[in-house]
Design an enzyme around this catalytic site. Structure first.
Site, mmCIF file in Angstrom:
data_model
loop_
_atom_site.group_PDB
_atom_site.id
_atom_site.type_symbol
_atom_site.label_atom_id
_atom_site.label_comp_id
_atom_site.label_asym_id
_atom_site.label_seq_id
_atom_site.Cartn_x
_atom_site.Cartn_y
_atom_site.Cartn_z
ATOM 1 C CB ILE A 262 14.054 72.525 -17.116
ATOM 2 C CG1 ILE A 262 13.097 72.292 -15.944
ATOM 3 C CG2 ILE A 262 15.208 73.428 -16.704
ATOM 4 C CD1 ILE A 262 13.658 71.380 -14.851
ATOM 5 C CB VAL B 248 7.602 65.203 -17.971
ATOM 6 C CG1 VAL B 248 6.959 66.397 -18.678
ATOM 7 C CG2 VAL B 248 6.925 63.905 -18.388
ATOM 8 C CB CYS B 249 10.955 67.909 -14.704
ATOM 9 S SG CYS B 249 9.518 67.524 -13.680
ATOM 10 N N PRO B 250 12.865 67.664 -17.254
ATOM 11 C CG PRO B 250 14.280 65.866 -17.745
ATOM 12 C CD PRO B 250 13.101 66.267 -16.886
#
Length: 175
Positions: A54, A49-51
């Protein structure tokens, strides 16, 4: 969790703005001066999920700059892990905004966003004004991504110093 009206905590962390040790620098609140700051934490690098978040924030970096706001990412990973991930992920390679390495989890703890069970920061976003006062704070579950466009909309509303109705967007009438 620190919230609206609280002073954003002082910090001294390594900021990573690229993929090599030459892109590492020491960063503090003073580094970013008297401008708005968008500080967003993600749980950890090399995840799923993080990328998406970002990269989503990165696509709006110019919009934040146009509003005299600096975009600052952060996680509890090290500077070297940040650099390695930036260099290995196609969506992250072109990004230029700094990522703070809160490896000792000091800033996440001061902010009250450390997920003790998982040992990482929760997904948290702070809009901090030029006087380093938190004007917006949100935290979501580890599994739920944020909406960077909504963060930009809220920054726009805060910068009006006016009353802004539900779903207000820049250029619309305020109350």
């Amino acid at each position: 969790m620190l919230s609206v009206g609280n002073k954003f905590p002082e910090f001294k962390l390594t900021a990573v703005s690229g993929t090599s040790p030459e892109s590492f620098s020491e960063a503090s609140l003073e580094t970013y001066g008297k401008q708005w700051k968008i500080v967003f934490f993600w749980p950890k690098d090399f995840t799923f999920v993080c990328p998406t978040e970002i990269a989503g924030f990165g696509k709006l970096e110019g919009d934040f700059k146009d509003r005299d706001a600096v975009l600052i990412g952060a996680s509890t990973d090290s500077d070297f892990v940040h650099a390695a991930w930036r260099g290995s992920h196609n969506d992250l390679k072109p990004l230029t905004f700094p990522w703070l390495a809160d490896i000792k989890k000091d800033l996440a703890s001061k902010l009250g966003i450390l997920n003790e069970e998982a040992g990482v920061a929760n997904r948290a976003t702070f809009i901090v004004d030029p006087e380093n006062i938190i004007r917006y704070a949100e935290m979501t579950d580890l599994s739920v991504g944020r909406n960077p466009n909504e963060t930009l909309r809220i920054l726009d509303a805060l910068q009006t110093d006016e009353l802004c109705p539900c779903n207000w967007h820049k250029g619309e009438a305020t109350l």
